[in-house]
Design an enzyme around this catalytic site. Structure first.
Site, PDB file in Angstrom:
ATOM      1  N   ASP A   1      74.724 -56.952  21.150  1.00  0.00           N
ATOM      2  CA  ASP A   1      74.829 -55.548  20.765  1.00  0.00           C
ATOM      3  C   ASP A   1      73.635 -54.760  21.286  1.00  0.00           C
ATOM      4  O   ASP A   1      72.549 -55.297  21.482  1.00  0.00           O
ATOM      5  CB  ASP A   1      74.908 -55.423  19.240  1.00  0.00           C
ATOM      6  CG  ASP A   1      73.708 -56.066  18.546  1.00  0.00           C
ATOM      7  OD1 ASP A   1      73.371 -57.213  18.909  1.00  0.00           O
ATOM      8  OD2 ASP A   1      73.116 -55.440  17.653  1.00  0.00           O
ATOM      9  N   ASP A   2      73.858 -53.461  21.490  1.00  0.00           N
ATOM     10  CA  ASP A   2      72.799 -52.513  21.834  1.00  0.00           C
ATOM     11  C   ASP A   2      71.999 -52.940  23.066  1.00  0.00           C
ATOM     12  O   ASP A   2      70.765 -52.986  23.051  1.00  0.00           O
ATOM     13  CB  ASP A   2      71.863 -52.319  20.630  1.00  0.00           C
ATOM     14  CG  ASP A   2      72.611 -51.847  19.392  1.00  0.00           C
ATOM     15  OD1 ASP A   2      73.664 -51.205  19.547  1.00  0.00           O
ATOM     16  OD2 ASP A   2      72.161 -52.140  18.278  1.00  0.00           O
TER      17      ASP A   2
ATOM     18  N   ASN B   1      74.704 -54.809   6.356  1.00  0.00           N
ATOM     19  CA  ASN B   1      73.394 -54.610   6.964  1.00  0.00           C
ATOM     20  C   ASN B   1      72.758 -53.445   6.207  1.00  0.00           C
ATOM     21  O   ASN B   1      72.946 -52.286   6.564  1.00  0.00           O
ATOM     22  CB  ASN B   1      73.550 -54.273   8.453  1.00  0.00           C
ATOM     23  CG  ASN B   1      72.219 -54.031   9.128  1.00  0.00           C
ATOM     24  OD1 ASN B   1      71.220 -54.656   8.805  1.00  0.00           O
ATOM     25  ND2 ASN B   1      72.199 -53.105  10.078  1.00  0.00           N
TER      26      ASN B   1
ATOM     27  N   LYS C   1      64.324 -58.119  13.378  1.00  0.00           N
ATOM     28  CA  LYS C   1      63.591 -57.669  14.554  1.00  0.00           C
ATOM     29  C   LYS C   1      62.112 -58.049  14.490  1.00  0.00           C
ATOM     30  O   LYS C   1      61.412 -58.023  15.501  1.00  0.00           O
ATOM     31  CB  LYS C   1      63.728 -56.150  14.699  1.00  0.00           C
ATOM     32  CG  LYS C   1      65.164 -55.674  14.905  1.00  0.00           C
ATOM     33  CD  LYS C   1      65.761 -56.205  16.199  1.00  0.00           C
ATOM     34  CE  LYS C   1      67.090 -55.569  16.520  1.00  0.00           C
ATOM     35  NZ  LYS C   1      68.150 -55.920  15.561  1.00  0.00           N
TER      36      LYS C   1
ATOM     37  N   TYR D   1      81.146 -53.086  19.858  1.00  0.00           N
ATOM     38  CA  TYR D   1      81.360 -53.656  18.531  1.00  0.00           C
ATOM     39  C   TYR D   1      81.970 -52.669  17.543  1.00  0.00           C
ATOM     40  O   TYR D   1      82.071 -52.960  16.353  1.00  0.00           O
ATOM     41  CB  TYR D   1      80.051 -54.207  17.964  1.00  0.00           C
ATOM     42  CG  TYR D   1      78.894 -53.229  17.925  1.00  0.00           C
ATOM     43  CD1 TYR D   1      78.790 -52.262  16.923  1.00  0.00           C
ATOM     44  CD2 TYR D   1      77.893 -53.284  18.886  1.00  0.00           C
ATOM     45  CE1 TYR D   1      77.728 -51.383  16.889  1.00  0.00           C
ATOM     46  CE2 TYR D   1      76.813 -52.399  18.851  1.00  0.00           C
ATOM     47  CZ  TYR D   1      76.737 -51.452  17.856  1.00  0.00           C
ATOM     48  OH  TYR D   1      75.681 -50.582  17.829  1.00  0.00           O
TER      49      TYR D   1
ATOM     50  N   ASP E   1      67.879 -47.817   8.880  1.00  0.00           N
ATOM     51  CA  ASP E   1      66.802 -48.022   9.849  1.00  0.00           C
ATOM     52  C   ASP E   1      66.749 -46.936  10.920  1.00  0.00           C
ATOM     53  O   ASP E   1      65.802 -46.886  11.699  1.00  0.00           O
ATOM     54  CB  ASP E   1      66.919 -49.400  10.503  1.00  0.00           C
ATOM     55  CG  ASP E   1      68.273 -49.650  11.152  1.00  0.00           C
ATOM     56  OD1 ASP E   1      69.174 -48.792  11.015  1.00  0.00           O
ATOM     57  OD2 ASP E   1      68.441 -50.705  11.781  1.00  0.00           O
TER      58      ASP E   1
END
Length: 638
Positions: A100-101, A239, A24, A145, A211
């Site tokens: 995603d998201d 991840n 990110k 997902y 996160d």
């Protein structure tokens, strides 16, 4: 970038082969996906891709255009192709499109062009995949997902059905499992989604991701994913934690899991993988010049300052404080650290025990003072403080800097709990700084986010620790052959909690290598199952000989019989253990024995305190017959 390069070296060393680039902090990966990289940025990516190739790691460049792409606009698709062509020119041969998201509502233009969101995504993905032609790997992350996002379920999800039917067969699909952060991933669940997607998925595993909460860190092993999954998957990506140096365990144990497939490396043990990872991590933590160590600054080439060595060496005088010396970090410290920061859905064994003991002390406050529970909890708190001190002085400062906020927080929390326990049963007055109506900021957990959560309904019902019932029913019964496995399980669990050495004479009883004497074996059960045992030998001579204990004849002359008692920490009431000991001693006495002894590890303060408070057992000093760091307690029959 330096950490990513170091990661490639570790992957190569541990047998991993893939890295997905989707950070990110690269705003041209997601928010400004249309923009090409500048020459300076390009130089960094070229170096990174080259470093991956050098270490035989496949570098997958991911782009996430879903925030604002108009799927039906040819110019948007052209911008996406142009961006990936640039990265391809950097030497990258593998790519991923992530959706995603993101919001699932299409803009009016896309609604006119596509019958569904899935059709829009698939159309663009297929076109980009065909444009790249010779991509070594091409991954697609769907908006749905995980199983929790599928409506009404995985087999009947129209979104997944469209993806499975329309997405070109050369494109692999990412999947996180039943949830975003999945507790367990079963073979059955993977077979279910494989049938819908018409291809095995690539697991994108968030089990070590932290996160979403800056106070959480996960140092437990990769677990609850059977190795039978491996032949049913196209691959697994983890991840992990945000902090690079704190991912040693997460990545190391994943590598061990990958090597332990049903077709090759044998069975996988999460605890065994964790021990192996922590042993390797200890070496890194204790070395400042190994990978992860901060390079020492260069010193100017000049004459060193002259000092008087005699003046610089301080020696405390009589009655003065001794010099503080930091002890070296140990594997036990790292095992404790892992237990305190284990996994999203479970605490490690030590953390669970600390919570159980604190809950008992809080519930039985009048009996807390100097109780077995208070001693156990205090010793565990002390171990946390000592771990913090040793970690703070570890040579590898880079790892410490990633770790420090977490260990400082847990040390503070343990300190507050310890101070509270000291007030129970009238032991101490509450601390003026901590347990008052007006504490200082460091005396409580604050922050706006925490206050928001505490105002919401159900706050705390997601805690991993669930308070046991106020009263528990225990059943003491004779041991039978079917209990052997449960006794061994308890023995191994309690061995893991305590120091592994020394080996005791009674270990042969607990492990099942030697059968207890007739009428000399009991177990205690609660509503969960067997939670403790008491075993005895009327004649311990053969067991002592098996353990090759020199000088044990002197001990056995007065105390020929042996007992061993152990209960799990969830048994907060000492009365079941007392009942078992009373019945065991009665049976042994009836056999004509003159006396009974038990052998305990000095570190097992819990059982030492238990025997001491029975009143019938006393410490027996014996030379030559003991393992080092062991204690004998015994009782004679009148």
């Amino acid at each position: 970038m330096e950490q990513r390069t170091e990661l490639f070296k570790r992957e190569h060393q541990w047998g991993l082969n893939t890295y997905l680039y989707a950070p990110k902090d690269d705003y041209k990966h997601r928010m400004y996906w249309r923009e090409l990289y500048s020459p300076e940025e390009a130089e960094q990516l070229v170096a990174l891709i080259s470093a991956a190739e050098k270490n035989r790691v496949e570098f997958i460049y991911a782009i996430s255009p879903g925030l604002d792409i108009t799927f039906s606009n040819p110019g948007e698709v052209a911008a996406l192709k142009r961006k990936l062509d640039q990265v391809k020119a950097f030497g990258c041969r593998s790519f991923s499109l992530l959706f995603d998201d993101i919001e699932t509502e299409m803009c009016p233009a896309d609604k006119q062009a596509f019958s569904s969101f899935a059709h829009a995504q698939v159309a663009v993905t297929n076109e980009v995949y065909q444009h790249l032609r010779d991509a070594k790997t091409f991954l697609f992350c769907p908006t749905d997902y995980c199983a929790a996002f599928c409506n009404p379920n995985v087999p009947q999800s129209s979104y997944l059905q469209t993806v499975g039917e329309k997405l070109l067969p050369g494109i692999d699909i990412l999947w996180t499992g039943p949830k975003v952060v999945s507790n367990k991933i079963s073979v059955e669940s993977i077979e279910e989604v494989t049938a819908v997607l018409k291809r095995p998925p690539v697991i994108w595993d968030n089990i070590h991701a932290n996160d979403y909460d800056p106070q959480r860190l996960f140092l437990g092993p990769y677990k609850d994913r059977p190795t039978e999954l491996i032949p049913k998957l196209r691959g697994v990506l983890t991840n992990p934690n945000c902090e690079f140096y704190l991912n040693f365990v997460a990545i190391h144990t994943l590598a061990t899991w990958c090597r332990s497939s049903a077709t090759g490396g044998g069975s996988y043990s999460p605890q065994g993988a964790l021990t192996l990872a922590l042993s390797d991590w200890l070496q890194e933590l204790m070395s400042a010049d190994q990978p992860g160590g901060r390079a020492q600054p260069e010193l100017p080439d000049e004459e060193p300052m002259q000092t008087d060595a005699a003046e610089s060496l301080y020696v405390p005088g009589p009655g003065e404080n001794p010099l503080y010396t930091a002890e070296p970090l140990t594997l036990d410290d790292l095992n404790l650290l892992s237990d305190l920061f284990y996994l999203p859905y479970e605490h490690g064994a030590t953390a669970r025990t600390m919570l159980e003991e604190l809950d008992w002390l809080r519930t039985h406050r009048e009996a807390a003072a100097a109780s077995l529970h208070e001693i156990t909890f205090d010793s565990m708190c002390d171990a946390v403080v000592q771990m913090f001190n040793r970690l703070s002085n570890a040579p590898n400062r880079s790892v410490l800097y990633d770790l420090y906020n977490y260990i400082c927080d847990i040390k503070s929390g343990v300190g507050l709990a310890r101070a509270y326990v000291k007030t129970l049963g009238g032991q101490d007055q509450p601390s003026a700084q901590t347990l008052t109506d007006d504490p200082e900021p460091w005396g409580f957990r604050g922050g706006l986010s925490g206050e928001f959560q505490r105002m919401l309904p159900g706050h705390g019902n997601r805690d991993l620790f669930k308070r046991p019932p106020m009263t528990a029913v225990y059943c003491v019964r004779p041991y039978c052959s079917g209990d052997k496995a449960e006794v061994q399980k308890i023995f191994k669990e309690m061995q893991r909690r305590e120091e592994q050495s020394p080996k005791l004479i009674s270990d042969c009883l607990s492990s099942g290598d030697v059968a207890p004497s007739p009428q000399c074996a009991l177990v205690v059960e609660d509503d969960i199952g067997v939670c403790g045992y008491a075993l005895g030998l009327t004649d311990a001579k053969q067991a002592a000989a098996t353990e090759q204990r020199p000088g044990s004849d002197t001990l056995l002359k007065d105390y020929p019989s042996l007992v061993v008692v152990q209960v799990l920490p969830r048994v907060t009431d000492p009365s079941p253990a007392r009942r078992m000991v009373a019945q065991l001693l009665s049976s042994i006495r009836s056999s004509g024995s003159r006396g009974v002894f038990c052998e305990l590890r000095q570190s097992d303060r819990r059982m030492l305190d238990f025997y001491s408070k029975l009143g019938s057992f006393e410490h027996v000093p014996v030379d030559g017959s003991l393992a080092q760091d062991a204690v004998v307690m015994a009782t004679k029959f009148q």
